[in-house]
Scaffold this motif. Structure first.
Motif, short mmCIF file in Angstrom:
data_model
loop_
_atom_site.label_atom_id
_atom_site.label_comp_id
_atom_site.label_asym_id
_atom_site.label_seq_id
_atom_site.Cartn_x
_atom_site.Cartn_y
_atom_site.Cartn_z
N HIS A 36 0.83 -1.20 0.00
CA HIS A 36 0.00 0.00 0.00
C HIS A 36 0.87 1.26 0.00
CE1 HIS A 36 -2.70 3.03 2.06
NE2 HIS A 36 -3.49 2.58 1.10
N THR A 37 1.90 1.26 0.83
CA THR A 37 2.80 2.41 0.91
C THR A 37 3.60 2.57 -0.38
OG1 THR A 37 3.00 2.15 3.31
CG2 THR A 37 4.70 3.45 2.22
N TRP A 38 4.09 1.48 -0.93
CA TRP A 38 4.83 1.55 -2.19
C TRP A 38 3.94 2.12 -3.29
CZ3 TRP A 38 4.85 0.27 -7.26
CH2 TRP A 38 6.07 0.32 -7.94
N PHE A 95 -7.07 0.23 6.17
CA PHE A 95 -7.68 0.64 4.91
C PHE A 95 -8.41 -0.55 4.30
CE2 PHE A 95 -3.28 -0.66 4.18
CZ PHE A 95 -3.41 -1.61 3.18
N GLN A 96 -9.11 -0.29 3.21
CA GLN A 96 -9.83 -1.36 2.53
C GLN A 96 -8.93 -1.94 1.43
OE1 GLN A 96 -13.68 -0.33 1.04
NE2 GLN A 96 -14.09 -2.36 0.19
N PRO A 97 -8.52 -3.19 1.55
CA PRO A 97 -7.66 -3.77 0.51
C PRO A 97 -8.35 -3.78 -0.84
CG PRO A 97 -7.66 -5.14 2.49
CD PRO A 97 -8.76 -4.14 2.65
N SER A 98 -7.60 -3.48 -1.87
CA SER A 98 -8.14 -3.47 -3.23
C SER A 98 -8.36 -4.90 -3.71
CB SER A 98 -7.16 -2.77 -4.17
OG SER A 98 -5.99 -3.56 -4.31
N PRO A 99 -9.13 -5.08 -4.79
CA PRO A 99 -9.30 -6.43 -5.35
C PRO A 99 -7.96 -7.08 -5.70
CG PRO A 99 -10.95 -4.95 -6.27
CD PRO A 99 -10.02 -4.10 -5.45
N ALA A 100 -6.99 -6.28 -6.19
CA ALA A 100 -5.68 -6.84 -6.54
C ALA A 100 -4.95 -7.33 -5.29
CB ALA A 100 -4.84 -5.79 -7.27
N MET A 101 -5.13 -6.62 -4.18
CA MET A 101 -4.50 -7.05 -2.92
C MET A 101 -5.14 -8.33 -2.40
SD MET A 101 -4.09 -3.43 -0.93
CE MET A 101 -2.84 -2.22 -1.40
#
Length: 552
Positions: A291-293, A321-327
């Motif tokens: 997320h930070t990268w 935070f809410q993880p994205s679908p890619a995460m």
């Protein structure tokens, strides 16, 4: 020692490996760096002056034709820790690859082939690519060694330089770099400007190098922090957390503690591709790192410069935070062989975990106790449990074995990290830093520890034969055995019931009738459950035989 090993492996010389192919020649040449006399002497000199290690690494990098400044272009994520740093890196790399980035990933050790240490887009670099870049770097170093007292970098240093060279020339978008040992003086720490740093769970390991307390180890791990670069860690005990905080303040970077995985804003629980409850900590750290990268990448597109220390306000909670679908997809798809891995081969099920500290062994036992009941219920009949164990270096084997006693194994089998006692060239897994005699003696010591832990009566020491060849089996009790290699141990445990191990191309070592008689319960059981643990090298040697695809 080399002549002894060559005799044991059926080779006239180490160089006879080169007849196999050019790739094997490169790997055999790489292995000579394990016993390079000047390198060993250099390590002895540097032990009292650890700062010389980074100075030497910069020199080797320059001789290889690279500049430290060039590494800035790799957009690095740098990760250390005692336990879980490899899994954290694997989660992180998979997440960012799912975003479409071309990833580099450097890790250690390898399980089956040395190419596994250097990955592009999640896959070990091919043999042709490895060979091309190996000789490119090796010849540059060899051509300059006379001007530098004949010195060549030791094995891990060389591979680190090779990885940097590969990632730069193959133009990866980012590189996930796993620290080898420690952090402050690890050769990967020549990195000047990572984009984000991470520290996984801390524990006691490599005490002769890092210190004999967890606080001393924390100081070493915190050495990867860089000025103005955000750093994240999982929850740590109070002592080491205080040290990490002091290191962050001293260096001038923010330090945040990752939340529990359950705290992320997600519909339902996040599914992980890696088994084991402890992987949830690693997954949370990977979410923060990726997320930070991504934030820094999309906000700036270049490395955000920082010329002065940041204001340090103590350790803060990392943002939820809410993880994205890619995460979410990345966490679910992550694979990392040899860590909480299960392989089912007909009636034989293998549980593989490279746990090699007491803390990681606790996690291994917890995982094993969680997954085996369902497998045993599905067996529909009698199940025999077998432990296959080995540990190396300065590890406290007795402490690890004590944790395994409550698992109630019917057999405890010990062997050195030698894949085959009679073998063709297997250069990827040769280790010239430890003698065969020492390895087998260690196995006999582990066998004795197991007997004592189980309250079994001691018997006289078994004779250890090295001169004319390896002993087929050294045994002192019906439920504990020591074998000369991993293959012979696996073949005895499986008793011909694993078709992969029954391959006619695999050499079967003849055993005494009394040893075969002891295996009657293995032949009669409906299922055999085998836990292979204590060393990633042991797990890798087992996977070489159990998963032929890893040899391609």
């Amino acid at each position: 020692l080399l002549s002894l090993l060559c005799h044991l492996y059926g080779m006239k010389s180490l160089r006879s490996c080169s007849v196999m192919n050019v790739f094997q020649d490169a790997v055999c040449t790489l292995n000579t760096l394990q016993t390079n006399a000047s390198a060993l002497e250099q390590v002895k000199r540097e032990r009292g002056h650890p700062e010389l290690q980074l100075q030497a690494m910069r020199g080797f990098l320059q001789r290889a034709g690279l500049k430290v400044e060039e590494l800035d272009r790799l957009n690095i994520i740098h990760v250390t820790g005692t336990k879980g740093k490899g899994s954290t890196c694997a989660f992180t790399e998979q997440i960012l690859r799912n975003y479409g980035f071309r990833t580099g990933f450097y890790s250690s050790p390898h399980l089956v082939q040395v190419r596994e240490r250097i990955r592009i887009n999640g896959q070990p670099i091919g043999k042709e690519l490895f060979t091309k870049y190996f000789w490119q770097v090796y010849r540059r170093l060899e051509d300059t060694k006379e001007a530098h007292g004949g010195s060549m970098p030791a094995y891990f240093r060389f591979l680190t330089i090779l990885a940097f060279n590969v990632f730069l020339q193959e133009k990866v978008d980012l590189a996930v770099i796993e620290v080898g040992i420690g952090g402050a003086y690890d050769c990967t720490n020549i990195i000047r400007r990572p984009w984000v740093c991470g520290i996984s769970s801390l524990g006691i390991d490599h005490t002769s190098i890092l210190g004999d307390t967890i606080e001393k180890i924390a100081w070493q791990k915190g050495g990867i922090f860089k000025l103005g670069v955000p750093a994240f860690t999982v929850k740590q005990p109070v002592g080491p957390m205080k040290v990490l905080q002091e290191r962050a303040e001293e260096i001038g970077c923010s330090l945040s503690v990752c939340p529990d995985l359950e705290e992320y804003e997600s519909e339902g629980s996040l599914r992980l591709g890696l088994a084991g409850h402890h992987q949830r900590r690693n997954a949370s750290l990977a979410l923060q790192l990726s997320h930070t990268w991504l934030q820094r990448h999309f906000l700036t597109g270049v490395y955000p410069a920082s010329s002065s220390p940041v204001e340090f306000t103590g350790v803060s909670p990392a943002p939820v935070f809410q993880p994205s679908p890619a995460m979410i997809k990345g966490l679910a798809e992550t694979e990392w062989p040899g860590r909480n891995q299960t392989l089912k081969h007909g009636p034989v099920t293998y549980f593989l975990d490279g746990a090699h500290t007491t803390r990681s062994m606790l996690a291994c036992v917890r995982w094993f106790n969680e997954v085996t009941p369902q497998h045993e219920r599905n067996a529909g009949g009698s199940v025999v449990r077998v432990l296959l164990f080995n540990a190396t270096g300065e590890r406290d084997c007795a402490a690890m074995l004590k944790l395994l006693v409550p698992c109630h194994f019917d057999f405890a089998v010990f062997c050195p990290n030698i894949t085959e006692a009679i073998a063709t060239c297997n250069a990827d897994q040769q280790n010239f830093n430890v003698s065969v005699e020492n390895m087998l003696t260690r196995c006999l010591d582990n066998q004795q520890s197991w007997r004592v832990l189980n309250g079994q009566e001691e018997k006289p020491e078994a004779e250890l034969l090295i001169g004319g060849g390896l002993p087929l089996v050294a045994e002192r009790h019906s439920d504990t055995l020591v074998f000369p290699c991993i293959l012979s141990a696996l073949q005895w445990i499986s008793q011909g019931r694993d078709s992969v191990l029954s391959n006619p191309n695999k050499c079967i070592i003849p055993l005494k009738p009394s040893i075969n008689a002891k295996a009657a319960p293995l032949r009669e059981a409906v299922s055999i459950h085998v836990l292979i643990t204590g060393s990633l090298h042991l797990v890798g040697g087992a996977l070489k035989h159990l998963d032929p695809a890893l040899n391609s």
